[in-house]
Design a protein around this motif. Structure first.
Motif, PDB file in Angstrom:
ATOM      1  N   MET A   4      -7.771   9.412   1.167  1.00 57.31           N
ATOM      2  CA  MET A   4      -6.723   9.270   1.978  1.00 57.31           C
ATOM      3  C   MET A   4      -6.077  10.738   2.668  1.00 57.31           C
ATOM      4  N   LYS A   5      -5.838  10.914   3.966  1.00 56.28           N
ATOM      5  CA  LYS A   5      -5.317  11.840   4.461  1.00 56.28           C
ATOM      6  C   LYS A   5      -3.932  12.139   3.797  1.00 56.28           C
ATOM      7  N   ASN A   6      -3.474  13.409   4.053  1.00 57.30           N
ATOM      8  CA  ASN A   6      -2.247  13.651   3.245  1.00 57.30           C
ATOM      9  C   ASN A   6      -1.087  12.757   3.380  1.00 57.30           C
ATOM     10  N   LYS A   7      -0.799  12.487   4.643  1.00 58.17           N
ATOM     11  CA  LYS A   7       0.129  11.534   5.016  1.00 58.17           C
ATOM     12  C   LYS A   7       0.085  10.134   4.647  1.00 58.17           C
ATOM     13  N   ALA A   8      -1.208   9.782   4.305  1.00 59.49           N
ATOM     14  CA  ALA A   8      -1.496   8.435   3.994  1.00 59.49           C
ATOM     15  C   ALA A   8      -1.579   8.402   2.305  1.00 59.49           C
ATOM     16  N   SER A   9      -1.137   9.379   1.691  1.00 63.04           N
ATOM     17  CA  SER A   9      -1.338   9.533   0.289  1.00 63.04           C
ATOM     18  C   SER A   9       0.048   9.224  -0.235  1.00 63.04           C
ATOM     19  N   TRP A  10       0.225   8.089  -0.620  1.00 62.24           N
ATOM     20  CA  TRP A  10       1.584   7.475  -1.118  1.00 62.24           C
ATOM     21  C   TRP A  10       1.757   7.417  -2.563  1.00 62.24           C
ATOM     22  N   LYS A  11       2.829   7.710  -3.181  1.00 62.77           N
ATOM     23  CA  LYS A  11       3.185   7.708  -4.765  1.00 62.77           C
ATOM     24  C   LYS A  11       3.101   6.253  -4.966  1.00 62.77           C
ATOM     25  N   LYS A  12       2.625   6.046  -6.135  1.00 62.51           N
ATOM     26  CA  LYS A  12       2.566   4.472  -6.521  1.00 62.51           C
ATOM     27  C   LYS A  12       4.211   3.822  -6.470  1.00 62.51           C
ATOM     28  N   SER A  13       4.520   3.047  -6.055  1.00 60.30           N
ATOM     29  CA  SER A  13       5.807   2.597  -5.997  1.00 60.30           C
ATOM     30  C   SER A  13       5.826   1.069  -5.905  1.00 60.30           C
ATOM     31  N   SER A  14       6.748   0.434  -6.736  1.00 58.71           N
ATOM     32  CA  SER A  14       7.015  -0.890  -6.680  1.00 58.71           C
ATOM     33  C   SER A  14       8.313  -1.428  -5.784  1.00 58.71           C
ATOM     34  N   ASP A  15       8.281  -2.505  -5.317  1.00 56.44           N
ATOM     35  CA  ASP A  15       9.398  -3.093  -4.581  1.00 56.44           C
ATOM     36  C   ASP A  15      10.403  -3.614  -5.433  1.00 56.44           C
TER      37      ASP A  15
END
Length: 407
Positions: A4-15
């Motif tokens: 994934m590009k840098n901007k599309a690399s999100w930390k794992k998170s929950s709602d």
């Protein structure tokens, strides 16, 4: 290494809301439905905890030709759907302006389209500091500068001073900005701006728009409109969206989720309002392009249902169903507000919508204590959100008693 590009690399998170719902569901398996209070998610349920699906809506859906259900809708939405959205949304308070509607997947699609089209990378997106968390997630994904101001002052009324300060700061940093305002029936607070507060806000925006180099867009999220007033009183402010400067654009985000209990059908609309004909034409083209390259088109069946339900022969049954749903929510809200007053627990004044809100900086601690009583709410840094829409009427007194004990 991530693909994934840098901007599309999100930390794992929950709602958090869905995490709390999962906890409530697990508690029900252990303790039984009658022992568990689930005041988390924003869906309207009956007093047995079953989601309400308005009979008139789903009878209409069942009767649709399968070809209508299976077919692609036009990218912009059926013309009849667009016209009916505008008619239903404004009621007798349609502003005398240029107005167009574009079909979107729920109100979320309309908000997302506004964020991506009105402002560019790095431009300010101003929002009240009690907000639906997805607003910020959208801003982060598209690299907009998400900024907040204190929504309510010490008297729990709209903090115009804080809004003005943030607006002026943002205008000093950029010539283009957007504002998100979730009213009436704000999520999470249940607060609604008064007509006088709308006048003051719009007067300020008009004044700032005197600088023709500035472009201001106001995105109004009205997801809880039908549950935030009686008759059409909650729609009066729409009429104020006329005689606006050409560089002040209004988008109203319409949703079928709440008023039609069609959460999963994902149908809504972006409704543009402008005093400038070219601006409204630009809006229509831009939002149609966004639709084509993102979701292509929206649920055709839901569009057909909206049109069919609002025909003379069907409208009476739908209005009766909606009236019963509104009465149930109002009954719960009246009991909750009364019990809170008895316990002398401060809360944001409830004007309508699915939620009530208790300001506290101990929300997460209190949530943990409530869980031991098999009570599940949604905590935040600003306070506790109570989903009046999903709590059984008989459980409200117990809920408020526990809140009083821990607060």
């Amino acid at each position: 290494m991530s693909m994934m590009k840098n901007k599309a690399s999100w930390k794992k998170s929950s709602d958090l809301a869905f995490d709390m719902k999962r906890k409530a569901d697990e508690a029900i398996k252990v303790f039984g439905k009658d022992r568990v209070i689930n005041a988390v998610l924003g869906v309207l349920t009956d007093d047995n905890g079953k989601i309400i699906a308005l009979e008139s809506v789903y009878d209409c859906l069942d009767k649709l030709d399968r070809a209508d259900l299976a077919s692609y809708a036009p990218i912009e939405g059926d013309k009849a759907y667009q016209e009916k959205v505008i008619e239903i949304l404004f009621g007798p308070y349609k502003p005398k302006s240029y107005i167009k509607a574009i079909a979107t997947p729920g109100g979320t699609g309309a908000i997302r389209a506004g964020i991506t089209n009105f402002i560019g990378k790095g431009d300010p997106l101003i929002c009240h500091d009690t907000f639906w968390g997805v607003y910020k997630k959208m801003a982060d994904e598209f690299e907009r500068d998400f900024r907040t101001y204190q929504f309510l002052d010490e008297n729990y009324t709209f903090n115009f001073k804080a809004f003005k300060e943030e607006l002026e700061k943002a205008l000093g940093d950029s010539n283009r900005l957007a504002i998100i305002l979730n009213s009436p029936g704000n999520n999470p607070t249940g607060y609604s701006l008064s007509n006088e507060q709308w006048d003051k806000l719009l007067d300020l925006l008009r004044k700032k728009a005197e600088d023709k180099d500035k472009n201001l867009s106001l995105i109004v999220d009205v997801a809880y409109l039908e549950f935030a007033g009686d008759g059409n009183s909650q729609r009066e402010f729409f009429q104020k969206f006329e005689n606006l400067p050409p560089n002040l654009f209004i988008e109203v985000c319409f949703s079928m989720s709440k008023a039609y209990t069609a959460y999963g059908l994902r149908s809504g609309a972006a409704v543009g309002i402008s005093s400038d004909k070219k601006a409204i034409e630009d809006f229509y083209l831009a939002f149609a392009h966004t639709a084509r390259v993102n979701w292509s088109n929206t649920n055709h069946g839901a569009q057909k249902v909206l049109v069919e339900l609002n025909k003379k022969e069907n409208l009476g049954k739908y209005n009766k169903d909606l009236g019963m749903a509104k009465a149930l929510l109002k009954k719960r809200a009246d009991i909750f507000v009364s019990e809170m007053a008895k316990e002398k627990i401060p809360m944001v004044p409830y004007f309508g919508g699915f939620f009530a809100f208790i300001p506290t900086d101990k929300a997460f601690d209190i949530s943990n204590l409530l869980e031991k009583d098999q009570i599940f709410i949604l905590p935040s840094d600003k306070g506790i959100r109570i989903a009046l829409c999903s709590i059984a009427t008989s459980q409200i007194q117990r809920l408020v008693g526990s809140l009083g004990k821990y607060l």
